[in-house]
Write an enzyme that holds these catalytic residues in place. Structure first.
Site, PDB file in Angstrom:
ATOM      1  N   CYS A  55       0.704  -1.124  -0.066  1.00  0.00           N
ATOM      2  CA  CYS A  55       0.003   0.158  -0.087  1.00  0.00           C
ATOM      3  C   CYS A  55       0.752   1.195   0.022  1.00  0.00           C
ATOM      4  O   CYS A  55       1.793   1.212   0.691  1.00  0.00           O
ATOM      5  CB  CYS A  55      -0.752   0.107   1.438  1.00  0.00           C
ATOM      6  SG  CYS A  55      -1.902   1.457   1.568  1.00  0.00           S
ATOM      7  N   CYS A  58       1.676   4.015   3.268  1.00  0.00           N
ATOM      8  CA  CYS A  58       2.840   4.107   4.181  1.00  0.00           C
ATOM      9  C   CYS A  58       4.083   3.874   3.622  1.00  0.00           C
ATOM     10  O   CYS A  58       3.930   2.753   2.832  1.00  0.00           O
ATOM     11  CB  CYS A  58       2.436   3.317   5.555  1.00  0.00           C
ATOM     12  SG  CYS A  58       1.163   3.651   6.527  1.00  0.00           S
ATOM     13  N   CYS A 133      -6.519  -0.606   8.303  1.00  0.00           N
ATOM     14  CA  CYS A 133      -5.635   0.713   8.352  1.00  0.00           C
ATOM     15  C   CYS A 133      -5.107   1.216   9.698  1.00  0.00           C
ATOM     16  O   CYS A 133      -5.900   1.335  10.563  1.00  0.00           O
ATOM     17  CB  CYS A 133      -6.538   1.715   7.464  1.00  0.00           C
ATOM     18  SG  CYS A 133      -5.295   3.108   7.041  1.00  0.00           S
ATOM     19  N   GLN A 237      -6.009  20.486   8.456  1.00  0.00           N
ATOM     20  CA  GLN A 237      -4.708  19.756   8.923  1.00  0.00           C
ATOM     21  C   GLN A 237      -5.181  18.362   8.965  1.00  0.00           C
ATOM     22  O   GLN A 237      -6.180  17.939   9.469  1.00  0.00           O
ATOM     23  CB  GLN A 237      -4.440  20.504  10.279  1.00  0.00           C
ATOM     24  CG  GLN A 237      -3.670  21.849  10.153  1.00  0.00           C
ATOM     25  CD  GLN A 237      -2.469  21.826   9.353  1.00  0.00           C
ATOM     26  OE1 GLN A 237      -1.850  21.032   9.218  1.00  0.00           O
ATOM     27  NE2 GLN A 237      -2.147  22.989   8.940  1.00  0.00           N
ATOM     28  N   ASP A 330       1.989  30.432   6.357  1.00  0.00           N
ATOM     29  CA  ASP A 330       1.606  28.873   6.139  1.00  0.00           C
ATOM     30  C   ASP A 330       1.096  28.816   4.933  1.00  0.00           C
ATOM     31  O   ASP A 330       0.111  28.591   4.500  1.00  0.00           O
ATOM     32  CB  ASP A 330       0.362  28.461   7.166  1.00  0.00           C
ATOM     33  CG  ASP A 330       0.022  27.175   7.053  1.00  0.00           C
ATOM     34  OD1 ASP A 330       1.041  26.439   6.492  1.00  0.00           O
ATOM     35  OD2 ASP A 330      -1.060  26.574   7.389  1.00  0.00           O
ATOM     36  N   CYS A 356       5.008  22.617   4.532  1.00  0.00           N
ATOM     37  CA  CYS A 356       4.596  21.170   4.474  1.00  0.00           C
ATOM     38  C   CYS A 356       5.448  20.871   3.300  1.00  0.00           C
ATOM     39  O   CYS A 356       5.462  19.664   2.863  1.00  0.00           O
ATOM     40  CB  CYS A 356       3.200  20.938   3.855  1.00  0.00           C
ATOM     41  SG  CYS A 356       2.730  22.032   2.551  1.00  0.00           S
TER      42      CYS A 356
END
Length: 398
Positions: A55, A58, A133, A237, A330, A356
């Site tokens: 998957c 991750c 999950c 978020q 941001d 990010c």
């Protein structure tokens, strides 16, 4: 030639030796044998999910939290050094717990009687049919099996769709994209699904924007103690835990500044907590989030002064920035090159920069430092546990 020690994790998640040999699913402290096999070391753990590493949700489930934190710090430090910046004080990573992700996009496909719902395999169009999950909040995962049953009725053979899920104050906001529900039978099925599973809202997007099919009460998210209307598709978020860590870092960075400019404010993730004790100007280029923030701040009596403004095309000028004691920045992944150019020349003395994307953060940091700012500290935040995605909060001062 003998076995080589894995010394760190590369940017895409592979373990890497001192001389550059790479191996997938290797952790620092593992040994890479001559035949390419890996002998696990002290930081290699058994992945809790049956779908790893197939998957694509991750990439780093095989490493312990210590090594994951080291990876995040290394990624930020590497980006800074590429820009010629000596890294400042680096706090340990704040890592969101498992099963706390409150928003996700799951892919759906139907082939004959088989319906698959889940994330794609890494670099593939194949969908991993999700049986468990360890990142999704339980409220989101609970909809996976029912979605299979619903899509078996609504999707045509060889049809595909996307399920955008967001956990709100009143339940899950579900938006189904790339599919149609034109008939009475399909519409009734959607209504029964939404009602039966207690959805906060159900929308269908056939390619022309989301159309709400179910919303018994106005959908909200609570930010800084204020309920804010959540429009379909609005940014939030990834975890409430990560949001709290970022907010705490921003408050720490700007101190007791009485006037603050929150740039790329969104729904008010930072605006509303800051406005509990200061006057806050909020600039946001997306119309719906700005209107939601404006209405929520007025109702709560917060001192917020919002403006619908595209900061890429019309960044605040230096004279506008000079009116504020502190700035919060941001931006999206592209960074804030245009806004940073005027920030570098402003007289503001405190800046909290949330990012990010370490690469564009480092690029912008170089411009700020060249303008006289000092990068004081960085706090990595891992909302996307077990992924290679790294976020951070930082403080600049003069």
């Amino acid at each position: 030639m003998t076995a080589e020690l894995i010394v760190r994790i590369a940017s895409r998640g592979d373990g890497i030796t001192a001389d550059g040999r790479k191996s997938p699913q290797a952790a620092p402290g593992d040994w890479l044998e001559l035949d390419g096999s890996v002998t696990p070391g002290p930081h290699h753990v058994d992945p809790p999910c049956r779908h790893f590493p197939t998957c694509g949700g991750c990439q780093l489930m095989h490493v312990d939290d210590e090594s994951y934190g080291g990876f995040a710090v290394d990624k930020i430090v590497g980006a800074l050094r590429q820009q010629g910046i000596e890294p400042p004080e680096m706090a340990p990573i704040h890592l969101s717990p498992p099963r706390t992700r409150r928003r996700a996009a799951l892919s759906i496909e139907r082939k004959g009687r088989v319906v698959r719902v889940g994330f794609h395999e890494e670099a593939s169009h194949r969908i991993v049919d999700m049986a468990e999950c360890h990142i999704l909040a339980p409220e989101l995962f609970a909809l996976v099996a029912p979605l299979r049953q619903l899509m078996a009725r609504l999707l045509p053979d060889r049809g595909t769709a996307t399920a955008q899920m967001t956990l709100t104050d009143s339940g899950v906001d579900l938006a189904l994209e790339g599919m149609a529900a034109p008939g009475l039978e399909q519409s009734e099925a959607l209504t029964m699904f939404a009602e039966g599973h207690g959805l906060a809202r159900l929308s269908i997007d056939e390619g022309f924007g989301p159309e709400t099919r179910w919303e018994p009460d106005a959908v909200t998210v609570t930010l800084g103690g204020v309920k804010v209307p959540l429009s379909a598709g609005a940014f939030l978020q990834a975890t409430a835990d990560g949001e709290a860590a970022l907010v705490a870092a921003v408050i720490d960075a700007i101190g007791d500044a009485p006037t603050i400019a929150d740039l790329f404010a969104g729904l008010g993730t930072f605006t509303l907590p800051l406005a509990a004790r200061a006057k806050v100007y909020a600039a946001e280029g997306a119309r719906d989030p700005m209107l939601a923030l404006k209405g929520a701040a007025m109702q709560a009596g917060r001192a917020v002064f919002p403006e619908h403004r595209d900061l890429f095309r019309r960044p605040l000028s230096t004279s506008e920035l000079d009116r504020f004691a502190a700035i919060v920045l941001d931006p999206p992944r592209a960074g804030a090159r245009e806004q940073v150019a005027t920030l570098a020349a402003s007289t503001a003395s405190r800046l909290a920069y949330v990012s990010c994307n370490p690469a564009t953060f480092a690029r912008d940091a170089r411009a700020l430092i060249a303008g006289g700012w000092r990068l004081d500290w960085i706090r990595p935040v891992g909302q996307f546990r077990w992924s290679t995605h790294v976020e951070l909060a930082s403080r600049f001062s003069r």
